[in-house]
Design a protein around this motif. Structure first.
Motif, short mmCIF file in Angstrom:
data_model
loop_
_atom_site.label_atom_id
_atom_site.label_comp_id
_atom_site.label_asym_id
_atom_site.label_seq_id
_atom_site.Cartn_x
_atom_site.Cartn_y
_atom_site.Cartn_z
N PHE A 46 0.83 -1.20 0.00
CA PHE A 46 0.00 0.00 0.00
C PHE A 46 0.86 1.25 0.00
CE2 PHE A 46 -3.44 -2.82 1.30
CZ PHE A 46 -4.44 -2.35 0.48
N GLY A 47 2.05 1.17 0.62
CA GLY A 47 2.97 2.30 0.59
C GLY A 47 3.43 2.58 -0.82
N GLY A 109 -22.43 -8.89 4.57
CA GLY A 109 -21.11 -9.28 5.03
C GLY A 109 -20.51 -8.38 6.09
N PHE A 110 -19.68 -9.00 6.91
CA PHE A 110 -18.91 -8.29 7.93
C PHE A 110 -17.48 -8.80 7.85
CE2 PHE A 110 -17.22 -7.47 12.17
CZ PHE A 110 -17.66 -6.18 12.41
N GLY A 111 -16.53 -7.89 7.63
CA GLY A 111 -15.14 -8.29 7.48
C GLY A 111 -14.30 -7.91 8.69
N ILE A 112 -13.37 -8.77 9.02
CA ILE A 112 -12.35 -8.50 10.03
C ILE A 112 -11.03 -8.34 9.27
CG2 ILE A 112 -11.05 -9.48 11.98
CD1 ILE A 112 -13.92 -8.91 12.71
N GLU A 113 -10.38 -7.19 9.45
CA GLU A 113 -9.14 -6.92 8.72
C GLU A 113 -8.14 -6.21 9.61
OE1 GLU A 113 -6.05 -6.63 6.34
OE2 GLU A 113 -7.78 -7.90 5.95
N TYR A 114 -6.90 -6.64 9.55
CA TYR A 114 -5.80 -6.13 10.37
C TYR A 114 -5.11 -4.92 9.74
CZ TYR A 114 -1.43 -6.39 13.07
OH TYR A 114 -0.35 -6.12 13.87
N THR A 115 -5.01 -4.93 8.41
CA THR A 115 -4.24 -3.90 7.70
C THR A 115 -5.04 -2.60 7.58
OG1 THR A 115 -3.27 -5.69 6.41
CG2 THR A 115 -2.92 -3.46 5.60
N GLU A 116 -4.44 -1.51 8.02
CA GLU A 116 -5.14 -0.23 8.06
C GLU A 116 -5.61 0.25 6.69
OE1 GLU A 116 -4.59 4.32 9.71
OE2 GLU A 116 -2.91 2.95 9.83
N SER A 123 -13.99 -0.13 4.12
CA SER A 123 -15.06 0.57 4.82
C SER A 123 -15.72 1.63 3.93
CB SER A 123 -14.52 1.26 6.07
OG SER A 123 -14.15 0.29 7.02
N LYS A 124 -14.93 2.19 3.04
CA LYS A 124 -15.44 3.25 2.18
C LYS A 124 -16.14 2.71 0.92
CE LYS A 124 -14.04 7.63 0.12
NZ LYS A 124 -12.95 8.57 -0.10
N TYR A 125 -15.61 1.62 0.34
CA TYR A 125 -16.08 1.21 -0.97
C TYR A 125 -16.72 -0.18 -1.07
CZ TYR A 125 -13.41 5.23 -2.59
OH TYR A 125 -12.94 6.48 -2.78
N SER A 126 -16.46 -1.08 -0.16
CA SER A 126 -17.01 -2.43 -0.33
C SER A 126 -18.45 -2.51 0.13
CB SER A 126 -16.16 -3.46 0.42
OG SER A 126 -16.46 -3.45 1.79
N THR A 133 -9.26 -4.66 13.24
CA THR A 133 -8.88 -5.13 14.56
C THR A 133 -8.02 -6.37 14.43
OG1 THR A 133 -9.75 -5.53 16.79
CG2 THR A 133 -10.87 -6.67 14.97
N ASP A 134 -7.51 -6.83 15.54
CA ASP A 134 -6.74 -8.07 15.60
C ASP A 134 -7.74 -9.22 15.67
OD1 ASP A 134 -5.27 -10.31 16.44
OD2 ASP A 134 -3.86 -9.08 17.57
N GLY A 135 -7.83 -9.98 14.62
CA GLY A 135 -8.83 -11.04 14.50
C GLY A 135 -8.63 -12.23 15.42
N ARG A 136 -7.62 -12.18 16.26
CA ARG A 136 -7.41 -13.29 17.21
C ARG A 136 -8.29 -13.14 18.44
NH1 ARG A 136 -1.00 -12.68 17.38
NH2 ARG A 136 -1.72 -10.52 17.39
N ASN A 137 -8.94 -12.00 18.60
CA ASN A 137 -9.85 -11.79 19.72
C ASN A 137 -11.20 -11.35 19.16
OD1 ASN A 137 -11.27 -11.10 21.98
ND2 ASN A 137 -9.81 -9.58 22.71
#
Length: 176
Positions: A46-47, A109-116, A123-126, A133-137
């Motif tokens: 992404f950078g 759908g509801f997504g869990i994603e770690y990468t900012e 969040s804006k387009y899908s 968040t950290d999907g381990r919790n």
């Protein structure tokens, strides 16, 4: 796909449960820790390309748009997605699968994603709700809330067998 959220007026109206769940999403800083294996490469991509999610390669190193659609169709058929059902996507990335699932099967759908960057874009387009968040919790998600749980090439980022078993156990509890 990138502008699809703007064309679906009932996204919020049909999914108030998922909207409320999004509001309960724990901030990443408050979750477990930041040691997920191999996630730095996604931030680096992404950078290099801040528009990666809107390209045909998304978070991947090469073009995968056609393959992801094929996976979405296959998963939806095999899991017998029905309109109005709820799908949890663990490691949802740019939200492309959430969008394909909505467009092809009319599931919510509801997504869990770690990468900012991916979470922000999703969040804006899908066509779905995304929680960075950290999907381990997954304690913030009520048990038995979802009809289906999916994960595309994400669980491999867990650092140990114990983390994998714990996370998969939590994901199973989220199923109805």
């Amino acid at each position: 796909i990138c502008r699809s959220r703007q064309h679906i007026s009932d996204l919020e109206a049909r999914g108030p449960e998922l909207q409320r769940l999004s509001q309960r999403c724990p901030r990443l800083e408050d979750s477990l820790d930041h040691s997920l294996r191999d996630t730095a490469k996604y931030s680096e991509r992404f950078g290099e390309d801040p528009f990666a999610c809107s390209s045909t390669r998304g978070m991947w190193g090469s073009s995968t748009a056609a393959a992801l659609k094929c996976v979405a169709v296959t998963v939806g058929i095999l899991l017998n997605f029905q309109p109005g059902q709820k799908v949890l996507d663990w490691g949802s990335g740019c939200g492309h699968m959430l969008t394909w699932f909505k467009m092809l099967f009319d599931v919510d759908g509801f997504g869990i994603e770690y990468t900012e960057a991916a979470s922000s874009w999703s969040s804006k387009y899908s066509l779905g709700h995304t929680c960075r968040t950290d999907g381990r919790n997954l304690s913030f998600i009520p048990d038995e809330m979802f009809d289906h749980v999916v994960s595309e090439a994400s669980l491999l980022h867990l650092a140990s067998y114990e983390e994998l078993c714990s996370t998969v156990g939590q994901l199973v509890r989220k199923l109805r």
